[in-house]
Design an enzyme around this catalytic site. Sequence first.
Site, mmCIF file in Angstrom:
data_model
loop_
_atom_site.group_PDB
_atom_site.id
_atom_site.type_symbol
_atom_site.label_atom_id
_atom_site.label_comp_id
_atom_site.label_asym_id
_atom_site.label_seq_id
_atom_site.Cartn_x
_atom_site.Cartn_y
_atom_site.Cartn_z
ATOM 1 N N GLU B 141 0.864 -1.190 0.000
ATOM 2 C CA GLU B 141 0.000 0.000 0.000
ATOM 3 C C GLU B 141 0.897 1.236 0.000
ATOM 4 O O GLU B 141 2.082 1.131 0.303
ATOM 5 C CB GLU B 141 -0.877 -0.009 1.254
ATOM 6 N N GLU B 384 9.289 -7.949 -3.565
ATOM 7 C CA GLU B 384 9.369 -9.127 -2.671
ATOM 8 C C GLU B 384 10.246 -8.845 -1.461
ATOM 9 O O GLU B 384 10.864 -9.750 -0.908
ATOM 10 C CB GLU B 384 9.876 -10.361 -3.426
#
Lengths: 389, 402
Positions: B141, B384
């Site tokens: 986010e 990641e």
Amino acid sequence: MSLSFEPDEDLQAIVEAVRGFAEGRLRPRLRDFEAAGGLPDELMQECFELGLTTLALPEALGGSDLLDIRAAALCSEELAWGDLGAAVAMPGPRSAGFAALELGTPEQQARLLGPFTDAGDGWRRRGALALVEGPFGIDPGAVETTARREGDAWVLRGAKRYVQAAEAADLTVVLARDEASRAPDPWDRLGLFAVVGRPDGLVAAPRSKTMGLHTARWGALELKDVRVPAADRLGAGAPGELLRALRRTVARKKVLDAARLVGCTRAASEYAFKYATEREAFGVKLFEHQALAFMMADMATHVDGLRALVWHAAWSLDRGEDGWVECRRAHDLAADLAVQVTSDAVQVLGGHGYLWDHPVEKWMRDARTLGLVDGLFFDEGADLLALGK
Amino acid sequence: MAIDFELTGKMKQARDLAHMFAEQFVRPYALEADELEGPHPRFVEACKQFGLGTGHAGAMVGAGKGKDPAEGEKRAKEQNRLMLLASEELAWGDATAALNMPGPGLGGPPVQFTGTPEQRARFLGVFKPDEYRFGAYALTEPGAGSDAKNIRTTCRKDGDHWVLNGTKIYITNGKKAEWTVVFATLDPAMGRAGHRTFVVEKGAPGFSVPKVEKKMGLKASETAEQVFEECRVPADNLLGGEAHYEQAGKGGFKTAMKTFDATRPLVAVMAVGIARAAYEIARDWVREHYALAQHTARYHRLAEAVAQMEREIHMARLLCWKAAYLLDMERPNAKESSMSKAYAGGMVQRVTAKAVEVLGPEGVLQHRLVEKLYRDQKVYDIFEGTGQIQRLVISRRLFERA
């Protein structure tokens, strides 16, 4: 079996035994070995009895067929974790034995390596590999040590440098140029000659003092018309034979040195990690400072990655490849990163790390020394560009 | 077990098939796809033609197929290694190819690991071998990147639906995906225990994709922003069902972390593929252009640079393989997967930068693949989990008992 990263159970048991030996017999005495510039006799006898002096030799020659190069690499890592100085100074045929294995006939192997398993004095015997003449590795066209055929003997003349155990070796394998050879490839004009014992004309200079690894004793070697029986030339001189044997010999040495560097970096990083959990600064343990935690994360990553590179290189030798690219890859990156990791270990301890009160300063010197001191440099880049690998 | 680097027949097949595909249908279109900012039509065609629509690595390695159950089980035991081998080859062809291979993408593992059998069938069933469809995975986010526990996208139960509100960014294939695995929280104050994972289908009411990002590299891959405004999701789309969260203390966060253990080495090995491509270009360049200049200082400097690239690439690959091996053995691998990612992320930066340097002024020209590789690679030290996050994970594991 396939793409797996786990020694089988037998090997794990062996490795654990070696680790126990390294922990109990080597680590506590590493400063003593360094001060003495060698290993005490009783320790060498112990190593001999445990089979540590003939690792990576076939069973018939005092080793164990269970123990391939992967196994030797694992054991070497453990020994070096105890003390890199002791691991490097271990008696036995060492690289000279690898040369005999690669190029010798079974008769030569038995004759030359047999004494290393002698119950009486096998424990103190050492092999030496005398390849290098200058600080730039081996240029086949520039090898100045010559071998001249006289009747049923070869006469060796020249000088070698950076020879480990030059002054004490019982078997010295010497790279020399056959004066009479007109082979088109300069490598084929060279030969390996086994000098047994300390014949006339084999003169070792006083050992060189080194930054680290004081136990291991490198020195220059002069060959003043040393006579070697014709039967002690290794190999038949077939085209390409010497280069291949030399590559596998050097590859074995490099991969085991790389394994030792892994052991040393592991020792240094573990030591630093432990210190970081004990020492406090600004009210918290060192490891809680992120600048140090990140450094230590990289240390651990490098140790793990290098170990995998060593295993992969050892595996390539075990399956009969020349391992030339793989072993130098492992060795050269290990040499680089061992300097980084051992230096970082000193850094974690700060001023304490610089003092003799802790072993990390020794490991930092030892690690830098091992990567360089044999003078066995080969231009990997040029090889990669030529090979297409 | 033993220390062994011999690939099984299956592994060789996975690697070779992926390589062939990359060589024929990926690499030749890599520069054009970069300009198109989307997958090349020839590549899309090839994916359909070869029936790769059920998930790139999965299809490439034949997962879930086969008649003999014992064979299927054996394959499952090397699944992560198979995926790694195939992924390196695809990334060697073009880093965006791995992301543009149809299938559930990163959304696959959570559905696989956490989904109920019904959910697995429903969501994975939309992928057909000859269709070019995608799943997506939405964790990040604007205010929560790697610190995933701070996500602010909320979920609340409303009858037989859940209602989501929030914004997700950097979502790979977030616009074209058939569905997206979305991480949300019941209440930010609950921390990890409040996390829930949903599958939001394309066209769900209140779900929109206002923006597809412009990026430095990986241009052919779609990166989108997803917005959820009173977005209504059927209760059946709560991944794992209510029961899953009652059992699992850390709830959705656990799902996210478990995914990372599998995806980090996978992403890391793609960096290896990119680095290998750069290495080969640099090596061949020196071979070609310095054949008559081997006496020069620059030749020797470049030769050593090439050797250093080669060493680092191999170490990175082995770190990836080890992490995948542990995963296949169902052992903990969080530390190792972070190690592979941390090292590969830095390695690919060094290697591609050096490769550009080897080519000199030619290296920065846009028609040179190496120029694209340098732009593509940077994100491998970011997504990641950044290199710093990986080091955080590693150091926490190193000192977890301290």
